[in-house]
Design a protein around this motif. Structure first.
Motif, PDB file in Angstrom:
ATOM      1  N   GLY A 158      11.707  -7.334   3.909  1.00 48.23           N
ATOM      2  CA  GLY A 158      10.518  -6.769   3.523  1.00 48.23           C
ATOM      3  C   GLY A 158      10.764  -5.806   2.253  1.00 48.23           C
ATOM      4  N   PRO A 159      11.754  -6.090   1.454  1.00 44.22           N
ATOM      5  CA  PRO A 159      12.008  -5.167   0.541  1.00 44.22           C
ATOM      6  C   PRO A 159      10.958  -4.645  -0.325  1.00 44.22           C
ATOM      7  CG  PRO A 159      12.926  -7.093  -0.275  1.00 44.22           C
ATOM      8  CD  PRO A 159      12.172  -7.370   1.048  1.00 44.22           C
ATOM      9  N   GLY A 160      10.843  -3.418  -0.715  1.00 42.43           N
ATOM     10  CA  GLY A 160       9.961  -2.826  -1.744  1.00 42.43           C
ATOM     11  C   GLY A 160      10.274  -3.147  -3.205  1.00 42.43           C
ATOM     12  N   VAL A 161       9.678  -2.381  -4.308  1.00 41.19           N
ATOM     13  CA  VAL A 161       9.927  -2.393  -5.510  1.00 41.19           C
ATOM     14  C   VAL A 161      10.691  -1.259  -5.943  1.00 41.19           C
ATOM     15  CG1 VAL A 161       7.789  -3.609  -5.958  1.00 41.19           C
ATOM     16  CG2 VAL A 161       7.623  -1.165  -5.877  1.00 41.19           C
ATOM     17  N   ALA A 162      10.981  -0.251  -4.980  1.00 41.52           N
ATOM     18  CA  ALA A 162      12.009   0.684  -5.543  1.00 41.52           C
ATOM     19  C   ALA A 162      12.918   1.234  -4.620  1.00 41.52           C
ATOM     20  CB  ALA A 162      10.859   1.858  -5.879  1.00 41.52           C
ATOM     21  N   GLY A 163      13.706   0.397  -3.738  1.00 41.54           N
ATOM     22  CA  GLY A 163      14.617   0.591  -2.956  1.00 41.54           C
ATOM     23  C   GLY A 163      14.207   0.862  -1.715  1.00 41.54           C
ATOM     24  N   GLY A 164      12.912   0.838  -1.198  1.00 47.34           N
ATOM     25  CA  GLY A 164      12.518   0.982   0.053  1.00 47.34           C
ATOM     26  C   GLY A 164      11.800  -0.311   0.867  1.00 47.34           C
ATOM     27  N   ASN A 165      10.812  -0.208   1.318  1.00 49.75           N
ATOM     28  CA  ASN A 165      10.282  -1.275   1.997  1.00 49.75           C
ATOM     29  C   ASN A 165       8.756  -1.417   1.986  1.00 49.75           C
ATOM     30  OD1 ASN A 165      12.832  -0.875   4.015  1.00 49.75           O
ATOM     31  ND2 ASN A 165      12.145  -2.965   4.004  1.00 49.75           N
ATOM     32  N   ASN A 166       8.309  -2.791   1.865  1.00 51.39           N
ATOM     33  CA  ASN A 166       6.861  -3.125   2.010  1.00 51.39           C
ATOM     34  C   ASN A 166       7.032  -4.147   3.252  1.00 51.39           C
ATOM     35  OD1 ASN A 166       4.333  -4.179   2.119  1.00 51.39           O
ATOM     36  ND2 ASN A 166       4.325  -4.656  -0.049  1.00 51.39           N
ATOM     37  N   ARG A 167       7.015  -3.756   4.626  1.00 46.20           N
ATOM     38  CA  ARG A 167       7.072  -4.568   5.645  1.00 46.20           C
ATOM     39  C   ARG A 167       5.618  -4.260   6.317  1.00 46.20           C
ATOM     40  NH1 ARG A 167      11.852  -3.621   7.277  1.00 46.20           N
ATOM     41  NH2 ARG A 167      11.134  -2.003   8.831  1.00 46.20           N
ATOM     42  N   GLN A 168       4.543  -4.401   5.915  1.00 41.43           N
ATOM     43  CA  GLN A 168       3.235  -4.140   6.407  1.00 41.43           C
ATOM     44  C   GLN A 168       2.928  -4.975   7.682  1.00 41.43           C
ATOM     45  OE1 GLN A 168      -0.027  -2.991   3.660  1.00 41.43           O
ATOM     46  NE2 GLN A 168       1.273  -3.721   2.237  1.00 41.43           N
TER      47      GLN A 168
ATOM     48  N   GLY B 101      10.891   4.600  21.536  1.00 39.72           N
ATOM     49  CA  GLY B 101      10.522   3.540  20.604  1.00 39.72           C
ATOM     50  C   GLY B 101       9.770   4.395  19.632  1.00 39.72           C
ATOM     51  N   SER B 102       9.211   3.313  18.581  1.00 40.39           N
ATOM     52  CA  SER B 102       8.407   3.816  17.744  1.00 40.39           C
ATOM     53  C   SER B 102       7.720   2.393  16.987  1.00 40.39           C
ATOM     54  CB  SER B 102       9.259   4.454  16.579  1.00 40.39           C
ATOM     55  OG  SER B 102       8.285   5.224  15.793  1.00 40.39           O
ATOM     56  N   HIS B 103       7.904   2.135  15.648  1.00 41.04           N
ATOM     57  CA  HIS B 103       7.281   1.048  14.911  1.00 41.04           C
ATOM     58  C   HIS B 103       8.305   0.588  13.757  1.00 41.04           C
ATOM     59  CE1 HIS B 103       5.998   3.350  11.191  1.00 41.04           C
ATOM     60  NE2 HIS B 103       6.102   4.563  12.248  1.00 41.04           N
ATOM     61  N   LEU B 104       8.210  -0.834  13.708  1.00 38.47           N
ATOM     62  CA  LEU B 104       8.859  -1.398  12.426  1.00 38.47           C
ATOM     63  C   LEU B 104       8.089  -1.648  11.277  1.00 38.47           C
ATOM     64  CD1 LEU B 104      11.066  -3.980  14.787  1.00 38.47           C
ATOM     65  CD2 LEU B 104      11.806  -1.952  13.548  1.00 38.47           C
ATOM     66  N   ASP B 105       6.744  -1.397  11.574  1.00 38.93           N
ATOM     67  CA  ASP B 105       6.001  -1.835  10.093  1.00 38.93           C
ATOM     68  C   ASP B 105       5.994  -0.464   9.185  1.00 38.93           C
ATOM     69  OD1 ASP B 105       4.349   0.076  11.849  1.00 38.93           O
ATOM     70  OD2 ASP B 105       2.637  -0.560  10.845  1.00 38.93           O
ATOM     71  N   THR B 106       5.765  -0.788   8.006  1.00 35.21           N
ATOM     72  CA  THR B 106       5.912   0.086   7.086  1.00 35.21           C
ATOM     73  C   THR B 106       4.550   0.196   5.983  1.00 35.21           C
ATOM     74  OG1 THR B 106       6.733  -0.985   5.050  1.00 35.21           O
ATOM     75  CG2 THR B 106       8.450  -0.408   6.759  1.00 35.21           C
ATOM     76  N   GLN B 107       4.519   1.179   5.378  1.00 31.88           N
ATOM     77  CA  GLN B 107       3.527   1.308   4.281  1.00 31.88           C
ATOM     78  C   GLN B 107       3.891   0.471   3.384  1.00 31.88           C
ATOM     79  OE1 GLN B 107       0.847   3.442   3.800  1.00 31.88           O
ATOM     80  NE2 GLN B 107       1.277   4.395   6.052  1.00 31.88           N
ATOM     81  N   PRO B 108       2.793   0.311   2.412  1.00 33.57           N
ATOM     82  CA  PRO B 108       3.291  -0.814   1.097  1.00 33.57           C
ATOM     83  C   PRO B 108       4.362  -0.213   0.252  1.00 33.57           C
ATOM     84  CG  PRO B 108       0.929  -0.066   0.965  1.00 33.57           C
ATOM     85  CD  PRO B 108       1.598   0.443   2.313  1.00 33.57           C
ATOM     86  N   THR B 109       4.466   0.971  -0.026  1.00 33.48           N
ATOM     87  CA  THR B 109       5.626   1.559  -0.347  1.00 33.48           C
ATOM     88  C   THR B 109       6.210   2.516   0.331  1.00 33.48           C
ATOM     89  OG1 THR B 109       4.173   3.237  -1.419  1.00 33.48           O
ATOM     90  CG2 THR B 109       4.636   1.222  -2.774  1.00 33.48           C
ATOM     91  N   GLY B 110       6.870   2.016   1.336  1.00 36.48           N
ATOM     92  CA  GLY B 110       7.317   2.943   2.688  1.00 36.48           C
ATOM     93  C   GLY B 110       8.894   3.074   2.450  1.00 36.48           C
ATOM     94  N   GLY B 111       9.340   3.895   3.335  1.00 38.07           N
ATOM     95  CA  GLY B 111      10.611   4.175   3.525  1.00 38.07           C
ATOM     96  C   GLY B 111      11.451   3.124   4.366  1.00 38.07           C
ATOM     97  N   LYS B 112      12.627   3.586   4.562  1.00 40.81           N
ATOM     98  CA  LYS B 112      13.615   2.832   5.308  1.00 40.81           C
ATOM     99  C   LYS B 112      13.551   3.108   6.858  1.00 40.81           C
ATOM    100  CE  LYS B 112      17.039   2.290   2.457  1.00 40.81           C
ATOM    101  NZ  LYS B 112      18.217   1.835   1.824  1.00 40.81           N
ATOM    102  N   TYR B 113      13.027   4.361   6.975  1.00 42.93           N
ATOM    103  CA  TYR B 113      13.348   5.015   8.174  1.00 42.93           C
ATOM    104  C   TYR B 113      12.024   5.398   9.013  1.00 42.93           C
ATOM    105  CZ  TYR B 113      17.466   5.386   5.394  1.00 42.93           C
ATOM    106  OH  TYR B 113      18.460   5.152   4.407  1.00 42.93           O
ATOM    107  N   ASP B 114      11.171   5.517   8.286  1.00 49.97           N
ATOM    108  CA  ASP B 114       9.723   5.876   9.179  1.00 49.97           C
ATOM    109  C   ASP B 114       9.402   4.832  10.247  1.00 49.97           C
ATOM    110  OD1 ASP B 114       7.133   6.420   9.926  1.00 49.97           O
ATOM    111  OD2 ASP B 114       6.112   6.261   7.887  1.00 49.97           O
ATOM    112  N   GLY B 115       9.551   5.360  11.513  1.00 55.88           N
ATOM    113  CA  GLY B 115       9.139   4.304  12.460  1.00 55.88           C
ATOM    114  C   GLY B 115      10.681   3.545  12.907  1.00 55.88           C
TER     115      GLY B 115
END
Ligand code: GLV
Ligand code: MN
Ligand code: MN
Length: 416
Positions: free
Chosen positions: A26-36, A85-99
């Motif tokens: 779920g790569p994003g568009v700017a080096g982070g993630n879009n794994r909603q 634990g925490s969460h593996l889902d991300t924001q649409p333009t999320g980072g690699k570490y939140d959750g």
């Protein structure tokens, strides 16, 4: 032979590699993630995590909200598990570490215990909570909220995304409806490691935040109704402009938060403008307001002020105005006994630390209602989060995970 002394440390290279491997999904568009949540990428991330859990000898259980629980057995069959634990889902333009740090840090703790042959009295469970972010389906922390009895499962499953897709159907589609009843598990304790998502730890030069409290939140969804009309030919005095109403309320939300300083924040986040055409005055706007404070009185006061301001603006402009609560939790006080254990673990390991209040919402905020709960934080660069540029150092990740390791050992009880 068990090695459980103060020298015990997690394997920071392995942790970092796992963070990097998960970020490929779920790569994003700017080096982070879009794994909603509940997207194909979320499904793929879950499979990767489940494979790692299996390789670590853990037994996976999944509940009907898709929450994942990977158990390492304890020595006492009657002892309740300690959850991390925490969460593996991300924001649409999320980072690699939140959750993600909280889930993979917990997995790294278990891998370290395996390497060292450390047994605990209580079982240890590594958890991935479904839809923490609330970006696709409001509210945030939806599945931990069902687990804690805050929301019903029917409410959660009927939440819709912007395309009108239902949470329940999307969970089914990606194949993660488990057979466990949500909330049936009982917990001895729950510990969540997370990046700070704010600038305090870095500015203070501290490696560890001992999270004593979390701020409370209201999410309001406001619908303003005016009249679609031609932007060129409609005289200014005949317009019923829902977009203008939204702009004025956005400004008021900012002013209201500013008038409650310190310890208060507010912003408009999601905006849907209809019909969203260059040459049509917006006849309808639906947008969300996010207001937060660690102080209950401020939180409630701000909510009242935002609602009154929205109605006043709507009246001024002749707009219809409907306001719906789409997310809420009160300020949180984490378990004092666990807070002490986290502080002592940081101290014992020689990591600089300070007490901190979480600015963001976390699954721990709901789980705190049903079990003793605490959070550990590590810094992130410039306090930036919910941004693809979100960044932490391997050293910060390792420090947070070391503190998680020693805290969980204290709580789960080392055997032998
Ligand atoms: C969850 O990420 C939040 O909005 O705090
Ligand atoms: Mn998070
Ligand atoms: Mn987040």
């Amino acid at each position: 032979m068990a090695a459980t002394g103060d020298n015990l440390r997690i394997n920071s290279e392995r942790l970092w590699q796992s963070l990097e491997d998960m970020a490929k999904i779920g790569p994003g568009v700017a080096g982070g993630n879009n794994r909603q949540t509940l997207t194909d990428a979320d499904g793929e991330g879950r499979h990767l995590f489940a494979g790692w859990c299996k390789a670590a000898g853990l037994t996976m259980g999944v509940d009907s909200m898709g929450n994942m629980f990977a158990t390492r057995a304890g020595t006492d069959p009657d002892a309740l598990p300690v959850y991390m634990g925490s969460h593996l889902d991300t924001q649409p333009t999320g980072g690699k570490y939140d959750g993600v740090l909280g889930v993979l840090g917990a997995l790294e703790v278990v891998r370290t215990l395996n390497d060292m042959g450390v047994r605990t009295k209580h079982p240890i469970v590594v958890t991935n909570w479904t839809n923490e972010e609330g970006a696709r389906f409001a509210p945030a922390m939806l599945a931990s909220g069902v687990f804690a009895g805050i929301h019903t499962e029917d409410y959660a499953k009927s939440r819709k995304d912007l395309d009108g897709k239902l949470f329940g159907e999307e969970l089914q589609r990606i194949g993660w409806v488990g057979d466990e009843a949500v909330g049936a598990r009982k917990m001895h304790a729950m510990l969540e490691l997370h990046i700070e998502q704010g600038p305090i730890l870095e500015a203070e030069g501290k490696s560890i935040g001992v999270v004593t409290h979390g701020q409370g939140l209201w999410w309001l969804e406001i619908t303003l109704t005016g009249k679609d009309a031609h932007t060129g030919s409609t005289p200014m005095n005949m317009r019923v402009n829902a977009g203008l109403g939204m702009a004025r309320i956005t400004e008021r939300v900012h002013q209201i938060a500013m008038s409650h300083q310190p310890n208060a924040v507010g912003a408009v986040g999601q905006v849907k403008v209809f019909p969203n055409s260059r040459n049509v005055i917006p006849g309808r706007v639906v947008f969300t307001v996010d207001i937060r404070s660690p102080e209950q009185a401020k939180l409630d006061a701000m909510k009242g002020e935002v609602i009154r301001a929205a109605h006043a603006v709507a009246k001024e402009l002749g707009l219809g105005c409907e306001i719906e609560d789409v997310g809420h939790f009160d300020p949180v006080t984490f378990d004092p006994g666990l807070v002490k254990i986290v502080r002592q673990s940081a101290e014992k390991l020689g990591y600089s630390h300070m007490d901190i209040v979480s600015g963001a919402g976390h699954d721990a905020c709901w789980i705190n209602r049903v079990a003793p709960t605490v959070m550990v934080m590590c810094p992130c660069v410039d306090g930036l989060s919910h941004n693809e540029a979100e960044k932490i150092s391997p050293e910060w990740a390792a420090a947070g995970t070391d503190v998680l390791l020693h805290s969980v050992l204290e709580v789960a009880g080392v055997v032998g």
